[in-house]
Each structure stands twice: as structure tokens, then as C-alpha cells.
Design a protein around this motif. Structure first.
Motif, mmCIF file in Angstrom:
data_model
loop_
_atom_site.group_PDB
_atom_site.id
_atom_site.type_symbol
_atom_site.label_atom_id
_atom_site.label_comp_id
_atom_site.label_asym_id
_atom_site.label_seq_id
_atom_site.Cartn_x
_atom_site.Cartn_y
_atom_site.Cartn_z
ATOM 1 N N HIS A 203 0.717 -0.974 0.737
ATOM 2 C CA HIS A 203 0.238 0.089 0.087
ATOM 3 C C HIS A 203 0.715 1.607 0.169
ATOM 4 O O HIS A 203 0.969 1.797 -0.885
ATOM 5 N N LYS A 204 1.875 1.225 0.876
ATOM 6 C CA LYS A 204 2.842 2.286 0.884
ATOM 7 C C LYS A 204 3.779 2.430 -0.524
ATOM 8 O O LYS A 204 4.113 3.950 -0.675
ATOM 9 N N ALA A 205 4.108 1.733 -1.279
ATOM 10 C CA ALA A 205 4.865 1.947 -2.239
ATOM 11 C C ALA A 205 4.209 2.515 -3.453
ATOM 12 O O ALA A 205 4.165 3.324 -4.250
ATOM 13 N N GLN A 206 2.208 1.914 -3.153
ATOM 14 C CA GLN A 206 1.613 3.190 -4.160
ATOM 15 C C GLN A 206 1.502 4.292 -4.442
ATOM 16 O O GLN A 206 1.275 5.078 -5.144
ATOM 17 N N GLU A 207 2.468 5.206 -3.373
ATOM 18 C CA GLU A 207 2.342 6.285 -2.600
ATOM 19 C C GLU A 207 3.491 7.556 -4.711
ATOM 20 O O GLU A 207 3.655 6.021 -4.281
ATOM 21 N N ALA A 208 3.360 8.136 -4.717
ATOM 22 C CA ALA A 208 3.673 9.056 -5.101
ATOM 23 C C ALA A 208 5.455 9.092 -4.975
ATOM 24 O O ALA A 208 5.749 10.495 -3.353
ATOM 25 N N PRO A 209 6.652 8.385 -5.498
ATOM 26 C CA PRO A 209 7.700 8.672 -5.145
ATOM 27 C C PRO A 209 8.148 10.449 -4.856
ATOM 28 O O PRO A 209 7.744 11.350 -6.757
ATOM 29 N N SER A 210 8.881 11.206 -4.101
ATOM 30 C CA SER A 210 9.479 12.487 -4.473
ATOM 31 C C SER A 210 10.561 13.077 -3.643
ATOM 32 O O SER A 210 10.916 11.935 -2.681
ATOM 33 N N PRO A 211 11.694 12.779 -4.298
ATOM 34 C CA PRO A 211 12.080 13.350 -5.585
ATOM 35 C C PRO A 211 11.290 12.126 -6.962
ATOM 36 O O PRO A 211 11.387 10.615 -6.033
ATOM 37 N N VAL A 212 11.085 12.577 -8.096
ATOM 38 C CA VAL A 212 11.277 11.598 -8.759
ATOM 39 C C VAL A 212 12.578 11.686 -9.025
ATOM 40 O O VAL A 212 13.082 12.423 -9.647
ATOM 41 N N VAL A 250 19.769 4.926 -6.603
ATOM 42 C CA VAL A 250 19.329 5.582 -5.611
ATOM 43 C C VAL A 250 19.942 5.578 -4.133
ATOM 44 O O VAL A 250 19.182 4.007 -3.645
ATOM 45 N N ILE A 251 20.418 5.843 -2.770
ATOM 46 C CA ILE A 251 20.837 5.556 -1.999
ATOM 47 C C ILE A 251 19.727 6.844 -0.851
ATOM 48 O O ILE A 251 20.207 7.307 -1.117
ATOM 49 N N ILE A 252 19.033 5.704 0.126
ATOM 50 C CA ILE A 252 18.296 6.002 0.517
ATOM 51 C C ILE A 252 18.460 5.814 2.681
ATOM 52 O O ILE A 252 19.057 4.318 2.748
ATOM 53 N N GLY A 253 18.745 6.996 3.062
ATOM 54 C CA GLY A 253 19.430 6.514 4.592
ATOM 55 C C GLY A 253 20.147 7.085 5.100
ATOM 56 O O GLY A 253 20.934 8.340 4.259
ATOM 57 N N ASP A 254 20.382 7.705 6.727
ATOM 58 C CA ASP A 254 21.280 8.709 6.876
ATOM 59 C C ASP A 254 22.641 7.416 7.737
ATOM 60 O O ASP A 254 22.213 6.827 7.977
ATOM 61 N N GLY A 255 23.242 8.509 8.215
ATOM 62 C CA GLY A 255 24.446 8.153 9.487
ATOM 63 C C GLY A 255 25.646 9.098 9.555
ATOM 64 O O GLY A 255 26.323 9.650 8.229
ATOM 65 N N SER A 256 26.320 8.287 10.240
ATOM 66 C CA SER A 256 28.164 8.750 10.494
ATOM 67 C C SER A 256 28.858 8.459 9.012
ATOM 68 O O SER A 256 29.614 9.433 8.754
ATOM 69 N N VAL A 274 24.909 9.661 -9.127
ATOM 70 C CA VAL A 274 24.229 8.545 -6.964
ATOM 71 C C VAL A 274 23.444 10.023 -6.301
ATOM 72 O O VAL A 274 23.652 10.756 -6.663
ATOM 73 N N HIS A 275 21.862 9.444 -6.306
ATOM 74 C CA HIS A 275 21.173 10.269 -5.322
ATOM 75 C C HIS A 275 21.232 9.778 -3.787
ATOM 76 O O HIS A 275 20.794 8.685 -3.717
ATOM 77 N N TYR A 284 9.566 3.378 -0.005
ATOM 78 C CA TYR A 284 9.059 1.779 -0.221
ATOM 79 C C TYR A 284 8.725 2.221 -2.641
ATOM 80 O O TYR A 284 9.059 1.355 -2.924
ATOM 81 N N PRO A 285 7.944 3.628 -2.009
ATOM 82 C CA PRO A 285 7.761 4.232 -3.568
ATOM 83 C C PRO A 285 8.694 3.581 -5.180
ATOM 84 O O PRO A 285 9.000 3.587 -6.003
ATOM 85 N N TRP A 286 10.546 3.928 -4.351
ATOM 86 C CA TRP A 286 11.368 3.482 -4.873
ATOM 87 C C TRP A 286 11.770 2.451 -4.989
ATOM 88 O O TRP A 286 12.504 2.310 -5.994
ATOM 89 N N VAL A 287 11.702 1.910 -4.203
ATOM 90 C CA VAL A 287 12.178 0.431 -3.748
ATOM 91 C C VAL A 287 11.068 -0.322 -4.645
ATOM 92 O O VAL A 287 11.682 -0.896 -5.441
ATOM 93 N N ALA A 288 9.802 -0.195 -5.312
ATOM 94 C CA ALA A 288 8.959 -0.858 -5.678
ATOM 95 C C ALA A 288 9.215 -0.245 -7.562
ATOM 96 O O ALA A 288 9.235 -1.067 -8.349
ATOM 97 N N ARG A 289 9.773 0.875 -7.288
ATOM 98 C CA ARG A 289 10.127 1.161 -8.721
ATOM 99 C C ARG A 289 11.527 1.268 -9.601
ATOM 100 O O ARG A 289 11.878 1.050 -10.911
#
Length: 392
Positions: A203-212, A250-256, A274-275, A284-289
Motif C-alpha cells: 500500500h505504501k509503495a503506491q504513493e508517488a515518490p518525491s523526488p522522482v 538511489v541511496i536511502i538512509g543516513d548515518g555517520s 547517484v542520489h 517503498y515507492p523507490w524500492v518498488a520502482r
């Protein structure tokens, strides 16, 4: 059934998210679930029927003259003389306070059927808890002590005679090997995978990713910390680009490690492809796409992000690592588990996009909430059973 799940914090980490998923699934199945957070306030809202208790037992035990005296004795005398023992003296009092909390909870709500303690922080703070209904849930073998008499004594405080649930066979193998070296035996062990809320993810993956993200891309979701080896990821991606890969990353996450990784991206000339999206509440919108999810970790207790990707129909490329990756990526997916080198990981990326794999539903259903809830409830029925652990 009435259950208590206890953990140190309820933030965005893997242990916290797995605990929240389990609590929500159990509540949705009609069980009475209590969630005890030992530090801070939850950053996520659980299922409305989950009863949340926030009790900083450590701080509570420092109150009053006797409590502060014990704390200062621990910090200024015992721990300096006896290295790594702070948790022993802290847990002595916190475990007693936990037993009092359990007794009070049962007076108010009725008897508990199962108690789960999750994560090293909870193990240390509550090491003296001997309740036969209590199981420690181990995500990784952390906080290893020296292989000498002192290290064995400390290890026994945490594990001797305890009942343990490991989140993968890989974790159980590592734990048994470590405890054998330390001459420590458990009362019982079980392997129960972490649950994944499959319908919620879809369900969450159906949201539109931002940024595209324009064009085809690969995705990586993890904390930016050394154990996740994003340096290897970027080096492999650069090599794959030189070998013909046209995808972005696409790299999602943060850290040291983020400043170091962004600098490496520039040195490799990848800043245009690289984004870094930082921490995302809904990745999940990015993972699904994505055409594939890529994981470069040195260790994964189970690898929930891999399961989530499979649930969304996204194939996974991963490096060989201790833990549960080999249990998640099975059958055809095994061909995309590579040696932990830039050349091998680059080859895996190219193979994933040139020869796409179709995800089988059975790969994902092993981690569905109803199944995992049932396996935890089985711990209640088999309370008197024990499992053999190698010992000397």
C-alpha cells in the motif's frame, strides 16, 4: 493471549521496527500486547490496541540517596576496576525493578503468557530476569567479551541458562559458536524470522515518490555506517557503469558515513547519477520502482530490507555475509548473491538488469505476519521444552 515486548528504544532501527511490526501484528490478531520502552519516547505510533509503557528503569534506579550512591559506586569504582562490567551492576537493580513492573502489570491486566526482551541494550539492563516466560530475541551477536575467565563470567551474566530466539539460522550458528568458546549454555533456542507487513508495504509503495528519479535506477536502503559497506557499493557501481550499466543509484538512509560517501561519489565522478535521499519515512515507492535493490553489508541478522524488496517484486543483489542473507535469497535469487568485491558486485548489478528474475510469492510468504505470530505463540505451548546447545 497477553504478551509483553520489551526493548531499550523505539526509534527507526531494525530491531525497533521488527518489534513494532510484531506488536502490531499480534494486536491485530486479537491478542493483548504490552510494549515496554526503557529509554525515551516512541518515535512511531503502534497499533491502537497496543498498550505502550515508557519506563526509564535506569534513571528510576538512580533516584534517591541509595540509588545515586549505587550509581556512583558503579561508575567511579566498580567499572574502572572491573572493565566492561557496568551493565552487571546497573542490571542488578534494573532487573529487580522490571520484575516489579511485571507484577504490577499483571495485577492491573491479568497474567502474562509470554515476555520478549529484544536487543543487546535490553539484555544488559535486564540480565538478572529469570522469569520462565521470558525469551531473549537475538538479532546479532554483539558485545563479545574476551576469551578468558573474566569474559566468560560476563558472558554468563547475559546468556547462561537463558531462553533465546534467533532471527535466522545464521545468527543461531554464530551465537552457538561464541557461547561454546565462552563455555556458556542456554536453556533453549529457537529460530523465528522477523515478520514483514506485506500488505502495508504494498500500500505504501503506491504513493508517488518525491523526488522522482529519471530513468531506470537501482536502490540501496540502509543506515550509512561502516558495517553496511557503502564504499564497496559505490566502487562496484562505478565499475558497473564503466562496463555498460546505464542505471542511476538511489541511496536511502543516513548515518555517520554520509560525508565520506558523498566525497567518494565526487571522486568517482558519479555525482550526476547517484542520489542521496537521506532518511525516508516511506522508502517503498523507490524500492518498488527500482530494477533491483543492492545490499553490500558485512553482516545482516536477517536482512529485512531484502524481504521488503521481494514483497514489492524487486529482485535483490547482495554480497555474501554472515547472518540471514542466504536464508532470504533462495532459489534463482542465489545467483545474485556475490563475493564481497567490487568486481563481483558490479557483475551482480549487471546480471540483475540484463536477466531479470521473477519473484515467487512463496519466497515472501515465509515472513508473513500470521505465520511469524503463530511461531511466537508456539513458545507458550512449548515452555517446558529445551534445545541442546553445544557446550564444553
Amino acid at each position: 493471549m497477553r504478551l509483553l515486548i520489551t526493548l531499550r528504544r523505539l526509534g527507526t532501527g531494525g530491531i525497533e521496527q521488527a518489534s513494532l511490526t510484531l506488536a502490531n501484528a499480534m494486536a491485530a490478531a486479537g491478542h493483548e500486547v504490552h510494549l515496554l520502552v526503557l529509554k525515551g519516547q516512541p518515535t512511531h505510533t503502534p497499533h491502537p490496541d497496543v498498550i505502550v509503557h515508557c519506563r526509564d528503569l535506569d534513571r528510576e534506579q538512580r533516584s534517591g540517596l541509595a540509588g545515586m550512591g549505587w550509581h556512583l559506586l558503579n561508575r567511579l569504582v566498580l567499572t574502572p576496576i572491573l572493565p566492561h562490567s557496568r551493565f552487571v551492576w546497573q542490571g542488578w537493580r534494573c532487573s529487580r525493578a522490571f520484575d516489579a513492573f511485571v507484577a504490577d502489570t499483571e495485577r492491573r491486566y491479568g497474567p502474562l503468557d509470554l515476555i520478549l526482551l529484544r536487543g543487546q541494550g535490553a539484555f544488559e539492563m535486564l540480565w538478572r530476569v529469570q522469569d520462565p516466560r521470558a525469551w531473549r530475541v537475538v538479532e546479532a551477536v554483539t558485545g563479545r567479551f574476551s576469551r578468558n575467565a573474566w569474559g566468560r563470567w560476563l558472558t554468563r551474566r547475559l546468556f547462561q541458562g537463558k531462553r533465546v530466539v534467533c532471527v535466522s539460522e545464521g545468527v543461531r550458528t554464530s551465537l552457538h559458536a561464541y557461547l561454546t568458546e565462552q563455555r556458556v549454555t542456554l536453556d533453549a533456542t529457537r529460530v523465528i524470522y522477523n515478520a514483514v507487513p506485506i500488505a502495508e508495504l504494498r500500500h505504501k509503495a503506491q504513493e508517488a515518490p518525491s523526488p522522482v528519479i529519471p530513468g531506470p535506477f537501482l536502490v540501496h536502503v540502509a543506515r550509512l555506517v561502516p558495517v553496511k559497506q557503502q564504499t564497496l557499493l559505490l566502487e562496484a557501481f562505478a565499475l558497473a557503469r564503466r562496463q555498460g550499466l546505464t542505471h542511476r543509484l538511489v541511496i536511502i538512509g543516513d548515518g555517520s558515513q554520509r560525508p565520506k560517501l558523498e566525497a567518494l561519489t565526487q571522486r568517482l565522478g558519479l555525482e550526476e547519477v547517484v542520489h542521496f535521499l537521506g532518511q525516508q519515512a516511506n522508502p517503498y515507492p523507490w524500492v518498488a520502482r527500482a530494477d533491483a535493490l543492492v545490499l553490500s553489508s558485512r553482516f545482516e541478522g536477517l536482512g529485512i530490507v531484502l524481504i521488503e524488496a521481494l514483497a514489492l517484486g524487486t529482485p535483490c543483489v547482495a554480497t555474501q555475509a554472515s547472518g540471514g542473507i542466504a536464508e532470504v535469497l533462495i532459489d534463482e535469487q542465489r545467483d545474485l548473491v556475490t563475493e564481497p568485491t567490487a568486481a563481483a558486485l558490479a557483475e551482480g548489478m549487471l546480471k540483475a538488469v540484463t536477466s531479470p528474475i521473477t519473484i515467487r510469492p512463496a519466497w515472501v510468504e515465509r515472513f508473513a505476519e500470521p505465520r511469524i505470530v503463530g511461531e511466537f505463540l508456539d513458545l507458550i505451548e512449548h515452555r517446558s521444552e529445551s534445545a541442546d546447545v553445544p557446550s564444553s
